[in-house]
Scaffold this motif. Sequence first.
Motif, short mmCIF file in Angstrom:
data_model
loop_
_atom_site.label_atom_id
_atom_site.label_comp_id
_atom_site.label_asym_id
_atom_site.label_seq_id
_atom_site.Cartn_x
_atom_site.Cartn_y
_atom_site.Cartn_z
N SER A 23 15.88 -65.65 14.79
CA SER A 23 16.55 -65.16 14.42
C SER A 23 17.56 -65.18 12.55
O SER A 23 17.65 -67.13 12.92
N ALA A 24 18.47 -64.68 12.38
CA ALA A 24 18.90 -64.98 11.59
C ALA A 24 20.38 -64.76 11.73
O ALA A 24 21.07 -63.29 11.95
N VAL A 25 21.62 -65.55 11.66
CA VAL A 25 22.67 -65.21 10.94
C VAL A 25 22.92 -64.88 9.88
O VAL A 25 22.65 -65.14 8.48
N VAL A 26 23.43 -63.46 9.25
CA VAL A 26 22.77 -62.69 8.14
C VAL A 26 24.57 -62.40 7.63
O VAL A 26 25.35 -61.89 8.75
N LEU A 27 25.00 -62.72 6.67
CA LEU A 27 26.86 -62.49 5.82
C LEU A 27 26.74 -61.45 5.28
O LEU A 27 25.97 -61.13 4.18
N ASP A 28 28.04 -60.51 5.59
CA ASP A 28 28.26 -59.51 3.90
C ASP A 28 28.83 -60.27 3.13
O ASP A 28 28.98 -61.92 3.53
N ARG A 32 31.46 -61.74 7.41
CA ARG A 32 31.28 -60.88 8.61
C ARG A 32 29.76 -61.05 8.93
O ARG A 32 29.06 -60.94 7.98
N VAL A 33 29.29 -61.54 10.11
CA VAL A 33 27.71 -61.58 10.64
C VAL A 33 27.22 -59.91 10.98
O VAL A 33 28.22 -59.37 11.65
N LEU A 34 26.01 -60.25 10.81
CA LEU A 34 25.85 -58.89 11.17
C LEU A 34 24.33 -59.25 12.30
O LEU A 34 24.44 -59.79 12.54
N ARG A 63 11.31 -60.74 8.13
CA ARG A 63 10.56 -59.56 8.79
C ARG A 63 11.04 -59.00 9.92
O ARG A 63 11.78 -57.79 10.10
N GLU A 64 11.48 -59.25 10.77
CA GLU A 64 12.49 -59.38 11.63
C GLU A 64 14.45 -58.60 11.31
O GLU A 64 14.22 -57.37 11.96
N VAL A 65 14.54 -59.06 10.53
CA VAL A 65 15.91 -58.62 9.83
C VAL A 65 15.30 -57.29 9.60
O VAL A 65 15.95 -56.35 9.41
N CYS A 103 17.02 -70.18 14.74
CA CYS A 103 18.09 -69.73 14.48
C CYS A 103 18.44 -70.44 12.72
O CYS A 103 18.75 -71.42 13.23
N PHE A 104 18.59 -69.52 11.68
CA PHE A 104 18.36 -69.39 10.42
C PHE A 104 19.72 -68.56 10.39
O PHE A 104 20.41 -67.80 10.45
N THR A 105 20.45 -68.81 8.96
CA THR A 105 21.05 -68.21 8.74
C THR A 105 20.31 -67.59 7.22
O THR A 105 19.22 -68.22 6.39
N ALA A 106 21.21 -66.69 6.91
CA ALA A 106 20.13 -66.31 5.62
C ALA A 106 21.05 -65.05 4.77
O ALA A 106 22.46 -64.54 5.06
N GLN A 107 21.53 -64.62 3.77
CA GLN A 107 21.60 -63.99 2.86
C GLN A 107 20.81 -62.44 2.44
O GLN A 107 20.31 -62.66 2.33
N ILE A 108 22.42 -61.66 2.57
CA ILE A 108 21.39 -60.28 1.26
C ILE A 108 20.71 -60.41 0.36
O ILE A 108 21.86 -60.69 -0.81
N VAL A 109 19.63 -60.19 0.07
CA VAL A 109 18.95 -59.73 -1.06
C VAL A 109 18.82 -58.87 -1.27
O VAL A 109 18.40 -58.05 -2.51
N GLY A 110 18.58 -57.41 -0.62
CA GLY A 110 18.20 -55.92 -1.29
C GLY A 110 18.33 -55.29 0.45
O GLY A 110 18.59 -55.58 1.60
N GLY A 111 17.52 -54.76 0.02
CA GLY A 111 18.02 -53.27 1.36
C GLY A 111 18.90 -52.80 1.77
O GLY A 111 20.04 -52.04 0.88
#
Length: 156
Positions: A23-28, A32-34, A63-65, A103-111
Motif C-alpha cells: 500500500s502507499a501513503v500518497v501525498l498531494d 494531504r493523504v490520498l 501498480r495498485e495506486v 506500506c510505502f510513501t509515494a509522490q505523484i508524478v503524473g496521471g
Amino acid sequence: MARTEYYDDPDAPKPNSMVVAASAVVLDEQGRVLLQRRADSGLWALPGGGMELGESLPGCAVREVKEETGLDVEITGLVGTYTDPRHIIAYTDGEVRRQFNICFTAQIVGGSLAISDESTELRFVAVGSIPSLDMHHTQRLRLEHYAARRSGPYLG
C-alpha cells in the motif's frame, strides 16, 4: 465481492490463503493523504493490493495506486511492515486471507485522479481529519505511523 475484516476475533474464520500486499501513503502538494472508500467494504483505506508474480513490492504499490486512483507515483520511502496474524480478511467468494502488507510513501508524478471499480470515492484528506473517517484499525495504524514521522519503519 464484499469483504469483512476481523481483528483479534476468536470467531473469525480460519485463513485459507496468505497474500503479500503493498500500500502507499500518497501525498498531494498540500501534504494531504490520498484515501479511497473501498467498494467491497465501504471503509476508507490507502490504495494498495496483492502482489502479482513477477513484480516487486514497490512495483506492486505503484501498480495498485495507478489501478485504483489513476495516478502515477514513485516510491519515496517506507512506512513499515504489517504482518499481524490477528488480522483476517474474509471475502464472499470463500477466500479467507491472512495478509501481510508493506506500506510505502509515494509522490505523484503524473496521471489523473479517477475512481476505479474498487472504490466509490477518492479524497485527499488532511492528516488531522483522518481520525474522523470510518476505516479499519489496521489502516489507521499505518497512517498513525506515517504521521508520527518515526526515525525508522514500523516492523510488525
